[in-house]
Design a protein around this motif. Structure first.
Motif: not given
Length: 746
Positions: A680, A682-683, A685, A704, A711, A726, A730-731, A734
Motif C-alpha cells: 500500500e 500511501a501507508d 509514505v 493504490s 491518497a 491528507l 486513505e493513508s 504519513y
C-alpha cells in the motif's frame, strides 16, 4: 526513399507530377477537398491530358488536421488500417475565401493558398509551425513503373525531429533516412524492432503518417530544409498534431492511436531470467531463487526463456519433461515463494511441433498463393506463422496459452514478430505489405487481451519486442538484442528515448546486455540504469545474469538499486498513471520536460524518470560521467547534495551511485517498504520536498496498487516549515521531510 539527384534533377527514370495552382475547392461538413492540376491552367485546352492532384483536409480529432493526397482513386481497398479513435463531434471551422481555404480545430489551422501556386501553411494560432510548398507534394513514377506519393514538410532553423519508433542510432533524426519496416536487426544497426510512422518536432507539433506498410522518411536528408515521407501507391494520408509542447503532442497522438494500459504493481519489481542458451532445469531455477533470497535481493518475477520447451519444437507450449518433469508443482512452489512466473513464447510454429499439423489442417497458418503453408528454416526448422487475421486462429493460439495460465503461468514474453513475409496470402485478404509491420500489433493484442480476460484489467503484462503504431496499448516493451558493452548500453538508451518520443509509456532492456558476457563494470553500471527504468529484467543469451556470477560487489549494487526503486513506488506509480491517463511516457527525453531549453535538444545520455527525477547512467568503467543540469537548484535524490543549473557537470561515481537529481520544488513520495513493489503505497509514505520555494503549495496524488482509493495530499512550504494534509483517500500514516529533516506531519 530518395527521388531526386541533387536539388534540381530527378533520378534516372523518375518522373513527378506536382500540384500547380488550385483549380477549385469543394467544402464538406468537416473539411474540404482541393483540386490542383499538375500545371497552370490558362485556357480550356489546358484541362485536357492534364493530371489533377486531389488533396482532402479534415480533422479526425481535436487539435489534429488530416491530409490525404491522391492521384487515381479507383484502386481496390487495402487492409489493414490502424485503428484510430476519431471524434466526429469536436468543433471544426472551415473558411473559404477567394484567396485561401482554411480548416481550424482548436489552435491548429491548415491554410491553403488558392492563388500563386501550391502552398499549405500549418499554424498554431498565428505562429507558422510547418508548411507544404511548391515542390513538396509529388506523385512519383519510378524507373520500374511503380507509383509513389510523397510530401515534404518544412523544417525551421534549429528544428529537431525525434521518434519514428525504437531507433538505436542518433536520437535526433535530422539528416537520417528512416525506413518504417520491422526487422530483427539487433540494436547496433539502422533497423528496428518497433517502427512507428510518427515523429515529434521541437517546433511544437507532431506528424503521424497513417500507413501500416513501408513508409520512407528523409529527415532533412534529401532536401535539407524539409522532412520528406513517402509511400508506394496512389495516395498518402498524414496527420499534423498540434502542441504547443511535446507533452501536448503526445497526449493528442496517443488519444488518436491508443493509450498504454495499466500494468500490475508486481511487474515493477525485479525480473530474473534463466537466460537463453544457458543450461537450466528446475534445480538451476531453485538455486537462483534461493541465492537471491539468501543475499536479501528482492525478486518479483522469474522468467523462463526459450528452452523451457524442447529444442526444435518451438512453439508447442509443452514443458520439456527432461528438465521440468513437474511443471505444475514447480510453478506452485515458485508461487509459494511469492513470485510471479513469465514464460517465453513467439508466433512461429516449428514443423516438429504438434501444433503445426493442427494449424495446417485447420487453416490457421499463413499460406502461399498456391494454398500451401508458408515455411522456412530461419529460427526453427520448417517453421510456419500463425495467421492472426483469422479469428479462429487467434482463439486456437490463445487457447494453448490459457492452458499455461491455468497451470500457473502469470504472463508472457512475446518475442519476435518482425520477419513477416510479403509474398503470402492472409485469411482476411489483408495486403501483405501492410501486414508486415501490423502483424506485431495483432500478435501482441491477442496475447494481452487473453491476459486481461483471464487475470483482469490492470493485471495483464507482456514483455514484447516487436511493435508499431497502437502497440503502446499492450505493454511492456523491451529493447531487444544488444551486446554487453557500454556502447550497447548507450545505444539501448537511445532506443528507449526514441520509443518514448513515439508514444510508448513503458520500456525496459536486458540488464548487462544480451549478447556476450558483460565485464563486471558493465554489469554493475547497467544495474543502476535498469533499476531506474520503468521495468527491470536481468537477462542474457549464453551466460547467466545472477549478480554473484560477477563479483560480490555486484550483489550489493543490485540490492541497493532494487531497494531504491521499490521505495520509489509511490512516485513511479503516479508516473505510470500519467502514462496510462495522458500518454506521457514514464522515461522521458529531456526535450519532453524542457522544450524551451536549447541544451535539451540533443541530450541522449540522460533522461527524466517521470517529471521530477533526472537520471544520467554512467557509461564508463572509471565511473566518470558528464551530464547537463537544467536551470534551478537540483538535489541528489539520495545524498542531498545540491547543484545549480543551467550547467554541465562532470563527476566520478562509485558503482553504488550515479547522478539521480530531483527537480527544484518537487515533492517525491517515498514508500515505507523496499522489499516488494506491491504494497500500500500511501501507508507510511514520506513526502520529501527538494529545494522548495517559499509559499509553495501543490497536490500529490498516490494511486493504490489494487482497487483502493489511494491518497491525495496537499503539501505546503511556508516560513521554512513543510506540512502535508491528507485531502482525499486513505493513508494510515504519513510525514514530510525537507532536505532530510523531519519538520511536520502525522
Amino acid at each position: 526513399m530518395k527521388f531526386t539527384d541533387g536539388y534540381w534533377q530527378l533520378r534516372p527514370g523518375v518522373s513527378v507530377l506536382r500540384p500547380g495552382t488550385v483549380e477549385s475547392v469543394e467544402p464538406d461538413e468537416r473539411g474540404f477537398t482541393v483540386f490542383a492540376p499538375a500545371g497552370q491552367i490558362t485556357g480550356r485546352g489546358d484541362t485536357l491530358n492534364r493530371p489533377v492532384v486531389t488533396v482532402r483536409f479534415f480533422s479526425p480529432a481535436p487539435g489534429v488536421v488530416g491530409v490525404t493526397i491522391g492521384h487515381h482513386s479507383g484502386g481496390l481497398p487495402r487492409e489493414p488500417h490502424f485503428g484510430l479513435s476519431t471524434d466526429g463531434e469536436h468543433q471544426v471551422t472551415v473558411d473559404i475565401t477567394g484567396i485561401t481555404a482554411s480548416l481550424t480545430t482548436g489552435e491548429l489551422t491548415a491554410r491553403v493558398a488558392l492563388i500563386d501556386g501550391w502552398r499549405v501553411e500549418f499554424l498554431h494560432g498565428d505562429r507558422l509551425i510547418t508548411a507544404s510548398t511548391a515542390r513538396s507534394v509529388g506523385i512519383v513514377t519510378d524507373g520500374e513503373g511503380r507509383r509513389h506519393v510523397h510530401e515534404r514538410l518544412a523544417l525551421g532553423v534549429g528544428e529537431t525531429v525525434y521518434g519514428l519508433g525504437e531507433r538505436f542510432g542518433p536520437f535526433v533524426k535530422n539528416g537520417q533516412t528512416v525506413d518504417i519496416w520491422n526487422a530483427d536487426g539487433g540494436t547496433a544497426s539502422e533497423q528496428a524492432y518497433k517502427n512507428v510512422p510518427f515523429y515529434l518536432s521541437s517546433a511544437g507539433y507532431g506528424v503521424f503518417v497513417d500507413h501500416p506498410e513501408h513508409v520512407s522518411f528523409e529527415v532533412g536528408s534529401e532536401v535539407v530544409a524539409q522532412n520528406q515521407f513517402s509511400v508506394e501507391g496512389q495516395s498518402l494520408t498524414y496527420h499534423v498534431i498540434d502542441g504547443p509542447t511535446p507533452k501536448d503532442v503526445l497526449r493528442r497522438y496517443t488519444a488518436l492511436t491508443g493509450r498504454p494500459a495499466r500494468v500490475p504493481a508486481w511487474s515493477y519489481g525485479l525480473w530474473l531470467s534463466t537466460s537463453f542458451t544457458t543450461s537450466y532445469d528446475e534445480k538451476t531455477v531453485t538455486e537462483f531463487v534461493d541465492g537471491m533470497a539468501e543475499r536479501d535481493l528482492p525478486l518479483s518475477v522469474f522468467h523462463f526463456d526459450c528452452f523451457w520447451m524442447r529444442q526444435f519444437h518451438w512453439v508447442d507450449f509443452v514443458w520439456d519433461p527432461a528438465t521440468f518433469p513437474d511443471p505444475e508443482g514447480m510453478l506452485r512452489r515458485l508461487h509459494e515463494r511469492d513470485l510471479k512466473v513469465c514464460v517465453w513464447i513467439n508466433p512461429y510454429i516449428a514443423q516438429r511441433s504438434y501444433l503445426f499439423e493442427e494449424g495446417r489442417q485447420a487453416g490457421y497458418l499463413v499460406r502461399n498463393p498456391d494454398g500451401s503453408v508458408w515455411q522456412w528454416d530461419k529460427w526453427q526448422a520448417g517453421m510456419a506463422l500463425v495467421d492472426f487475421t483469422n479469428p479462429d486462429a487467434v482463439r486456437w493460439f490463445t487457447g494453448k496459452l490459457k492452458v499455461l495460465l491455468d497451470m500457473g503461468v502469470d504472463c508472457f514474453k512475446t518475442d519476435f514478430g518482425e520477419r513477416i513475409p510479403t509474398d503470402v496470402v492472409w485469411h482476411d485478404g489483408s495486403d501483405p505489405q501492410r501486414m508486415h509491420n501490423y502483424y506485431s500489433y495483432l500478435y501482441n493484442k491477442a496475447v494481452f487481451e487473453l491476459l486481461e480476460t483471464e487475470r483482469g484489467e490492470g493485471e495483464a503484462v507482456v514483455f514484447a519486442r516487436s511493435a508499431t503504431t497502437g502497440g503502446q496499448q499492450f505493454p511492456v516493451h523491451w529493447g531487444g538484442d544488444c551486446e554487453s558493452t557500454f556502447v550497447a548500453m548507450a545505444e539501448s538508451l537511445r532506443g528507449g528515448l526514441s520509443l518514448a518520443s513515439s508514444g510508448f509509456g513503458y520500456w525496459s532492456h536486458d540488464i548487462g546486455g544480451f549478447e556476450g558476457t558483460p565485464d563486471p563494470a558493465v554489469f554493475k553500471r547497467w544495474i543502476a540504469f535498469g533499476l531506474l527504468s520503468s521495468h527491470s529484467r536481468l537477462h542474457g543469451s549464453g551466460s547467466y545474469r545472477v549478480p554473484w556470477a560477477y563479483d560480490e560487489e555486484a550483489v550489493d549494487v543490485l540490492r541497493h538499486f532494487t531497494r531504491l526503486k521499490l521505495s520509489l513506488m509511490p512516485y513511479l506509480a503516479a508516473t505510470a498513471e500519467e502514462a496510462h491517463r495522458d500518454g506521457i511516457p514514464m522515461m522521458r527525453p529531456m526535450i519532453v520536460e524542457f522544450p524551451d531549453d536549447p541544451a535539451a535538444a540533443h541530450l541522449d545520455r540522460q533522461y527524466m524518470l517521470g517529471s521530477d527525477v533526472l537520471v544520467a547512467p554512467v557509461l564508463s568503467a572509471d565511473g566518470q560521467v558528464t551530464y547537463y543540469v537544467p536551470a534551478g537548484t537540483w538535489t541528489h535524490l539520495v545524498t542531498g547534495a545540491q547543484l545549480t543549473g543551467p550547467a554541465w557537470v562532470t563527476e566520478k561515481h562509485e558503482f553504488d551511485s550515479l547522478p539521480v537529481l530531483v527537480r527544484p520544488g518537487a515533492v517525491i513520495p517515498f514508500g515505507a517498504r523496499s522489499d516488494r513493489p506491491d504494497y500500500e503505497w500511501a501507508d507510511g509514505v514520506r513526502l520529501r520536498l527538494y529545494a522548495p520555494a517559499e509559499g509553495q503549495r501543490q497536490r500529490v496524488r498516490i494511486p493504490s496498487p489494487g482497487e483502493g482509493p489511494g491518497a491525495e495530499f496537499e503539501v505546503s512550504f511556508r516560513d521554512g516549515v513543510a506540512t502535508a494534509e491528507l485531502v482525499a483517500g486513505e493513508s494510515s500514516a504519513y510525514h514530510c521531510v525537507v532536505a532530510g529533516t523531519e519538520v511536520a506531519g502525522r
